[in-house]
Design an enzyme around this catalytic site. Structure first.
Site, mmCIF file in Angstrom:
data_model
loop_
_atom_site.group_PDB
_atom_site.id
_atom_site.type_symbol
_atom_site.label_atom_id
_atom_site.label_comp_id
_atom_site.label_asym_id
_atom_site.label_seq_id
_atom_site.Cartn_x
_atom_site.Cartn_y
_atom_site.Cartn_z
ATOM 1 N N CYS A 52 27.768 29.817 21.145
ATOM 2 C CA CYS A 52 26.726 30.467 21.960
ATOM 3 C C CYS A 52 27.309 31.482 22.931
ATOM 4 O O CYS A 52 26.603 32.396 23.362
ATOM 5 C CB CYS A 52 25.944 29.408 22.731
ATOM 6 S SG CYS A 52 25.020 28.275 21.692
ATOM 7 N N GLU A 74 25.653 22.136 33.303
ATOM 8 C CA GLU A 74 26.519 21.028 32.920
ATOM 9 C C GLU A 74 27.916 21.282 33.473
ATOM 10 O O GLU A 74 28.231 22.383 33.917
ATOM 11 C CB GLU A 74 26.562 20.893 31.398
ATOM 12 C CG GLU A 74 25.205 20.575 30.789
ATOM 13 C CD GLU A 74 25.255 20.399 29.283
ATOM 14 O OE1 GLU A 74 25.381 19.245 28.844
ATOM 15 O OE2 GLU A 74 25.174 21.404 28.563
ATOM 16 N N GLU A 80 20.972 23.665 26.775
ATOM 17 C CA GLU A 80 21.972 24.723 26.589
ATOM 18 C C GLU A 80 21.645 25.343 25.247
ATOM 19 O O GLU A 80 21.829 24.727 24.204
ATOM 20 C CB GLU A 80 23.380 24.127 26.623
ATOM 21 C CG GLU A 80 24.462 25.167 26.866
ATOM 22 C CD GLU A 80 24.951 25.836 25.591
ATOM 23 O OE1 GLU A 80 24.448 26.947 25.289
ATOM 24 O OE2 GLU A 80 25.795 25.263 24.899
ATOM 25 N N GLY A 114 21.432 23.541 21.407
ATOM 26 C CA GLY A 114 21.029 24.039 20.092
ATOM 27 C C GLY A 114 20.233 25.320 20.220
ATOM 28 O O GLY A 114 20.396 26.071 21.193
ATOM 29 N N SER A 115 19.355 25.553 19.291
ATOM 30 C CA SER A 115 18.609 26.808 19.257
ATOM 31 C C SER A 115 17.540 26.852 20.348
ATOM 32 O O SER A 115 17.028 25.813 20.785
ATOM 33 C CB SER A 115 17.945 26.995 17.893
ATOM 34 O OG SER A 115 16.838 26.123 17.745
ATOM 35 N N THR A 116 17.199 28.062 20.741
ATOM 36 C CA THR A 116 16.175 28.237 21.767
ATOM 37 C C THR A 116 14.826 27.720 21.282
ATOM 38 O O THR A 116 14.082 27.093 22.048
ATOM 39 C CB THR A 116 16.073 29.724 22.150
ATOM 40 O OG1 THR A 116 17.330 30.145 22.704
ATOM 41 C CG2 THR A 116 15.001 29.949 23.195
ATOM 42 N N VAL A 148 14.110 25.262 19.148
ATOM 43 C CA VAL A 148 14.052 23.800 19.206
ATOM 44 C C VAL A 148 14.068 23.332 20.656
ATOM 45 O O VAL A 148 13.368 22.378 21.024
ATOM 46 C CB VAL A 148 15.214 23.180 18.411
ATOM 47 C CG1 VAL A 148 15.224 21.661 18.574
ATOM 48 C CG2 VAL A 148 15.101 23.542 16.941
ATOM 49 N N GLY A 149 14.831 24.001 21.494
ATOM 50 C CA GLY A 149 14.875 23.645 22.910
ATOM 51 C C GLY A 149 13.512 23.742 23.571
ATOM 52 O O GLY A 149 13.122 22.881 24.374
ATOM 53 N N ASN A 209 28.281 22.887 16.166
ATOM 54 C CA ASN A 209 29.330 23.903 16.315
ATOM 55 C C ASN A 209 30.535 23.395 17.111
ATOM 56 O O ASN A 209 31.667 23.774 16.823
ATOM 57 C CB ASN A 209 28.765 25.196 16.914
ATOM 58 C CG ASN A 209 28.177 25.021 18.287
ATOM 59 O OD1 ASN A 209 27.612 23.972 18.607
ATOM 60 N ND2 ASN A 209 28.270 26.047 19.118
#
Length: 454
Positions: A261, A433, A227, A205-207, A209-210, A129
């Site tokens: 996000c 970050e 994030e 990325g997505s929750t 995958v995180g 994104n």
């Protein structure tokens, strides 16, 4: 091979070789060798090279921006900002190289000091994104702190990352210090996460995958910064400047076609001004210019892919029976287009109201009073960002304390600045970050005690 499509036309732009686990293994070896020399270099020399890297990026802002328009469908104005943000992040990080100070701690019997040392090789898994700036959020401070970086860009947007790696070499950064490994998540991404030579993973990325990455890193006690997703509130109190709030609302969730996000996709409006706010919002939504991202007049481009278009459409179709709302215009024909959409009349716990859609869709929900606004704002599993619109300073401070999110803005929709920390609560992530402490997130703290006793 990875196929890169132009989201506005669906035309094939490029094919890029996908990295294998063997490629990752070889890249880690090169990075480790380069990192030892980089960490041993004088801080002033590292800072000078990073500033040179920033200058080279500045010379290529337009080229990078056009590449981003082509591979990600970003509007040209946004893409120029993104390329400029990479430059600014490198400059900001370079300023911290010579200020990465330890401490002297008073103790009995001697002198105690701390030393901040680089971690080694850092793996960065960047999203599609915002391919350039989010990659730089980790890459710039990691390099500044003395680490090497292996960057895996998203499968759909590898071109700007590859060009940045080329510019780093042009600037004089050592071979192997900053490498880009295009590839798929299950192959190249997983190889980075599981590689014992990677000291830290930074993932955006997505929750879902995180969580998987976090679990895999736990097996090696590997550091991780995440994030993840968001479903951010935009709270409009009755005493707010309604005209300003309504005028600012469209781009708070339509920027980057809603693929953000931090997008304020839950618009919470006090019931006494709810109808008036919608009257003001409708023309602002209908006037948004959606079209060719290379056109300077365009405010919103396409979604990134057919899969993302189908996902967004499913949420709107799922709410269609009970919802009404406001709908803007979008091109027809080739391209992954979806119009700006505002849904009203939905239940506060409907999927479109609590789940991250990642598209140009927002819901508007009424609330009764301050307590009800806070309840609704916190009624999701996420906690990344949010906005509060009010003329009451006390209310702004109270609500800012009460909303469970990492980044809040009063009477604006600002979320990200390279000089201030960024990150989420709850399912929106782990760690911070950017900001003044960005470099320390890529260091180990070593404590040294020197006895002064005879």
């Amino acid at each position: 091979m990875l196929q890169v499509l132009n989201p506005a036309t669906e035309e094939l732009v490029a094919t890029v070789p996908a990295a294998t686990p063997a490629d990752v293994d070889a890249a880690v070896a090169r990075a480790a060798a380069a990192q030892r020399g980089w960490a041993a270099a004088a801080p002033a020399d590292r800072a000078r090279l990073l500033r040179r890297f920033a200058a080279v990026v500045d010379d290529h802002v337009e080229e990078l921006a056009r590449l981003e328009v082509t591979e990600a469908g970003h509007t040209i104005g946004n893409a120029r900002w993104e390329a400029g943000n990479v430059r600014d992040l490198l400059d900001f990080a370079a300023g911290g190289v010579e200020r990465l100070n330890g401490r002297q701690i008073p103790v009995a019997g001697g002198l105690d000091i701390t030393i901040l040392e680089p971690l080694g090789v850092v793996g960065v898994i960047a999203p599609w994104n915002f391919p350039m700036p989010i990659a730089a959020w980790a890459t710039a401070p990691a390099l500044a702190a003395g680490n090497a970086v292996l960057l895996k860009p998203a499968e759909t947007t590898p071109l700007t990352a590859l060009r940045l790696a080329g510019l780093a070499l042009e600037a004089g950064l050592p071979e192997g210090l900053f490498q880009v490994l295009p590839g798929t998540g299950p192959v190249a991404g997983n190889a980075l996460v599981e590689h014992p030579g990677i000291a830290k993973i930074v993932f955006t990325g997505s929750t879902a995958v995180g969580k998987s990455i976090m679990a895999k890193c736990a097996g090696q006690v590997k550091r991780v910064t995440l994030e993840l997703g968001g479903k951010s509130p935009n709270i409009v109190f009755a005493d707010a400047d309604l005209e300003a709030a309504a005028a600012a609302t469209p781009m708070s969730f339509l920027d980057n076609s809603g693929q953000d996000c931090c997008a304020r996709t839950r618009v919470l409006v006090q019931r006494s001004v709810y109808d008036r706010f919608l009257e003001l919002l409708a023309p602002a939504i209908e006037e948004i210019v959606v079209g060719d991202p290379a056109d300077e007049r365009t405010q919103m481009g396409p979604l990134i892919s057919r899969a993302q278009l189908d996902r967004v459409r499913s949420y709107v179709d799922g709410a269609a029976e009970s919802a009404s709302g406001i709908r803007g215009k979008a091109p027809e024909g080739p391209g992954f287009w979806f119009p700006p959409t505002v849904l009203t009349g939905v239940a506060e716990d409907a999927p479109c109201a609590v789940e991250e859609i990642f598209g140009p869709v927002a819901v508007v929900l009424p609330f009764e009073d301050e307590a009800d606004a806070i309840r609704l704002a916190n009624a999701t599993e996420y906690g990344l960002s949010g906005s509060l619109w009010t003329r009451d300073v006390g209310r702004a401070l109270r609500a800012s304390r009460a909303v469970r999110a990492g980044n809040l803005s009063v009477n604006s929709h600002s979320s990200v600045r390279y000089a201030t920390p960024f990150g989420g609560y709850r399912q929106s992530g782990l760690g911070r970050e950017l900001g003044p402490d960005a470099l320390t997130a890529f260091t180990e703290t070593k404590n040294v005690f020197i006895s002064t006793e005879a």
